[in-house]
Write a protein that holds these residues in place. Sequence first.
Motif, PDB file in Angstrom:
ATOM      1  N   ARG A  66       5.034   5.374  -5.194  1.00 13.27           N
ATOM      2  CA  ARG A  66       5.481   4.923  -6.518  1.00 13.27           C
ATOM      3  C   ARG A  66       6.879   4.299  -6.423  1.00 13.27           C
ATOM      4  O   ARG A  66       7.801   4.642  -7.182  1.00 13.27           O
ATOM      5  CB  ARG A  66       5.471   6.079  -7.517  1.00 13.27           C
ATOM      6  CG  ARG A  66       4.080   6.624  -7.775  1.00 13.27           C
ATOM      7  CD  ARG A  66       4.073   7.663  -8.865  1.00 13.27           C
ATOM      8  NE  ARG A  66       2.722   8.137  -9.128  1.00 13.27           N
ATOM      9  CZ  ARG A  66       2.398   9.041 -10.056  1.00 13.27           C
ATOM     10  NH1 ARG A  66       3.374   9.555 -10.820  1.00 13.27           N
ATOM     11  NH2 ARG A  66       1.162   9.419 -10.225  1.00 13.27           N
TER      12      ARG A  66
ATOM     13  N   ILE B 168       7.692  -3.935  -4.620  1.00  9.05           N
ATOM     14  CA  ILE B 168       6.297  -4.340  -4.423  1.00  9.05           C
ATOM     15  C   ILE B 168       6.137  -5.834  -4.707  1.00  9.05           C
ATOM     16  O   ILE B 168       5.434  -6.549  -3.987  1.00  9.05           O
ATOM     17  CB  ILE B 168       5.371  -3.504  -5.327  1.00  9.05           C
ATOM     18  CG1 ILE B 168       5.440  -2.023  -4.916  1.00  9.05           C
ATOM     19  CG2 ILE B 168       3.939  -4.009  -5.262  1.00  9.05           C
ATOM     20  CD1 ILE B 168       4.638  -1.092  -5.787  1.00  9.05           C
TER      21      ILE B 168
ATOM     22  N   PHE C  46       8.884  -1.291  -8.709  1.00  9.69           N
ATOM     23  CA  PHE C  46       7.960  -2.427  -8.830  1.00  9.69           C
ATOM     24  C   PHE C  46       8.572  -3.708  -8.282  1.00  9.69           C
ATOM     25  O   PHE C  46       7.863  -4.612  -7.852  1.00  9.69           O
ATOM     26  CB  PHE C  46       7.543  -2.620 -10.298  1.00  9.69           C
ATOM     27  CG  PHE C  46       8.685  -2.779 -11.244  1.00  9.69           C
ATOM     28  CD1 PHE C  46       9.248  -4.014 -11.467  1.00  9.69           C
ATOM     29  CD2 PHE C  46       9.201  -1.686 -11.920  1.00  9.69           C
ATOM     30  CE1 PHE C  46      10.300  -4.174 -12.334  1.00  9.69           C
ATOM     31  CE2 PHE C  46      10.268  -1.833 -12.800  1.00  9.69           C
ATOM     32  CZ  PHE C  46      10.815  -3.076 -13.007  1.00  9.69           C
TER      33      PHE C  46
ATOM     34  N   GLU D  86       3.909  -7.702 -11.367  1.00 12.16           N
ATOM     35  CA  GLU D  86       4.777  -6.587 -11.019  1.00 12.16           C
ATOM     36  C   GLU D  86       6.204  -6.831 -11.527  1.00 12.16           C
ATOM     37  O   GLU D  86       6.838  -5.931 -12.071  1.00 12.16           O
ATOM     38  CB  GLU D  86       4.808  -6.385  -9.496  1.00 12.16           C
ATOM     39  CG  GLU D  86       3.466  -6.001  -8.885  1.00 12.16           C
ATOM     40  CD  GLU D  86       3.049  -4.587  -9.228  1.00 12.16           C
ATOM     41  OE1 GLU D  86       3.923  -3.803  -9.632  1.00 12.16           O
ATOM     42  OE2 GLU D  86       1.857  -4.270  -9.098  1.00 12.16           O
TER      43      GLU D  86
ATOM     44  N   ARG E 221       2.817   1.783  -3.335  1.00 13.36           N
ATOM     45  CA  ARG E 221       2.021   2.345  -4.429  1.00 13.36           C
ATOM     46  C   ARG E 221       1.831   3.851  -4.227  1.00 13.36           C
ATOM     47  O   ARG E 221       1.793   4.617  -5.203  1.00 13.36           O
ATOM     48  CB  ARG E 221       0.687   1.631  -4.535  1.00 13.36           C
ATOM     49  CG  ARG E 221       0.822   0.150  -4.892  1.00 13.36           C
ATOM     50  CD  ARG E 221      -0.500  -0.436  -5.342  1.00 13.36           C
ATOM     51  NE  ARG E 221      -0.456  -1.882  -5.458  1.00 13.36           N
ATOM     52  CZ  ARG E 221       0.103  -2.545  -6.455  1.00 13.36           C
ATOM     53  NH1 ARG E 221       0.705  -1.880  -7.424  1.00 13.36           N
ATOM     54  NH2 ARG E 221       0.085  -3.862  -6.499  1.00 13.36           N
ATOM     55  N   GLU E 222       1.676   4.286  -2.973  1.00 17.44           N
ATOM     56  CA  GLU E 222       1.541   5.720  -2.715  1.00 17.44           C
ATOM     57  C   GLU E 222       2.809   6.470  -3.102  1.00 17.44           C
ATOM     58  O   GLU E 222       2.746   7.559  -3.672  1.00 17.44           O
ATOM     59  CB  GLU E 222       1.227   5.952  -1.238  1.00 17.44           C
ATOM     60  CG  GLU E 222      -0.149   5.459  -0.804  1.00 17.44           C
ATOM     61  CD  GLU E 222      -0.357   5.618   0.698  1.00 17.44           C
ATOM     62  OE1 GLU E 222       0.586   6.099   1.372  1.00 17.44           O
ATOM     63  OE2 GLU E 222      -1.455   5.274   1.190  1.00 17.44           O
TER      64      GLU E 222
ATOM     65  N   GLU F 281       0.833  -1.207   0.000  1.00 18.95           N
ATOM     66  CA  GLU F 281       0.000   0.000   0.000  1.00 18.95           C
ATOM     67  C   GLU F 281       0.872   1.263   0.000  1.00 18.95           C
ATOM     68  O   GLU F 281       0.640   2.192  -0.778  1.00 18.95           O
ATOM     69  CB  GLU F 281      -0.906  -0.017   1.227  1.00 18.95           C
ATOM     70  CG  GLU F 281      -1.848   1.182   1.305  1.00 18.95           C
ATOM     71  CD  GLU F 281      -2.734   1.141   2.541  1.00 18.95           C
ATOM     72  OE1 GLU F 281      -3.497   2.106   2.747  1.00 18.95           O
ATOM     73  OE2 GLU F 281      -2.648   0.148   3.307  1.00 18.95           O
TER      74      GLU F 281
END
Length: 432
Positions: free
Chosen positions: A167, A173, A170, A207, A164-165, A161
Amino acid sequence: MMQDIQKSPNNLNLYLKDQRVMQALGVLLNIKFQTRGAEEDAELPSASDGGSPERKRPAAADAEPVKEEKRPEKEPEPEPEPMDVPEEEKDKKERKAKAQKEKEAGNAAYKKKDFETAIQHYSKAIELDDEDISFLTNRAAVYLEMGKYEDCIKDCEKAVERGRELRSDFKMIARALTRKGTALVKMAKSSKDYEPAIETFQKALTEHRNPDTLKKLNDAEKAKKDLEQQEYFDPQIADEEREKGNQYFKEQKYPEAVRHYTEALKRNPTDPKAYSNRAACYTKLGAMPEALKDAEKCLELDPTFQKEGLKHDPQNQELLDGVRRCVEQINKASRGDLSPEELKERQAKAMQDPEIQNILTDPVMRQVLVDFQENPRAAQDHMKNPQVMNKIQKLAALESVALVTVGKAKSMMQWIVADALTWRGRFKSVIT
């Protein structure tokens, strides 16, 4: 002078020594010419005196030194005054530096298997800097090693979470999702528990396609399938399904029998009887590859099962005579040695049966018989049709037309005749 120059421009050179002319030209051309004083003019001998036109150079000692104009020195540029960094920015940098030190200390503790200390350092780093999700994923790895799977999942979800905020990369993540999936696999107790883990691994691969994540996905899918088979295993229900298949087999409803035998094998994959019975159904349906596969699996599970499969008396004279006649007819038909009388006799016998007449006049069956002669592979596909199979059995039972029509397809004809003998009762298929 000006009129003379205007009439004849070539005379301009004659008047260039005249200061007045030079001044006039300077005004006209907007150029300032350096004029000589009277002393300089006296030093220049005129052409009428016969003197040299060369200009007399003054002595070096008499030459006046040329004064260089002093350019004003540039004032040194003032050094830029140091910008005042806000206190908040200074504090933020200091906190980030401290957070990195806490992370390094946590990594060192993790390598030493000192998990409690590692968690303390990672937690402190998270408090100091909440913009680096690696602190969360590292703490999740410690929880995973400690068996605290729920805490691991929470940290991974926070990391995804927050990542993603911000950025974030990847790959970071994907790493968090992979660790979450690993924790879910560790917690799985039933086949359904593997579904969220498989879904999480699939998200991680979207991802970043990491080979380690792909391997974990494949392992989770395999474990789910194995567990499903274990959960579905029930020998009692398997026996019930096999009995239903036996009943349909006796009624010559082979597709229905196959369905029940298949369900029986799902309930008990180690039952050789179900494999044997389903192989018999596939034989009736003409699905020879499937029948062979089931027969081999049956013998793999129980090598002695062949003693209970097809039962016949090896000394039965009727059986031996039937086999001998079949072989003779096959060889005779394959060589084309049937006499016209024998062929007519066989055809006459066939045409006496109205059902045989309908089969032979059926355009679909005529094409099937042609395929038996010219395209054995297509013939195998035809034999998977129960209706076609039933008609072929009736033709083979006559030991006449079928032998003539498909005599060239020797291997297929051997099976048809052998199956016809089984169908007529000379072989006794034992369905267990």
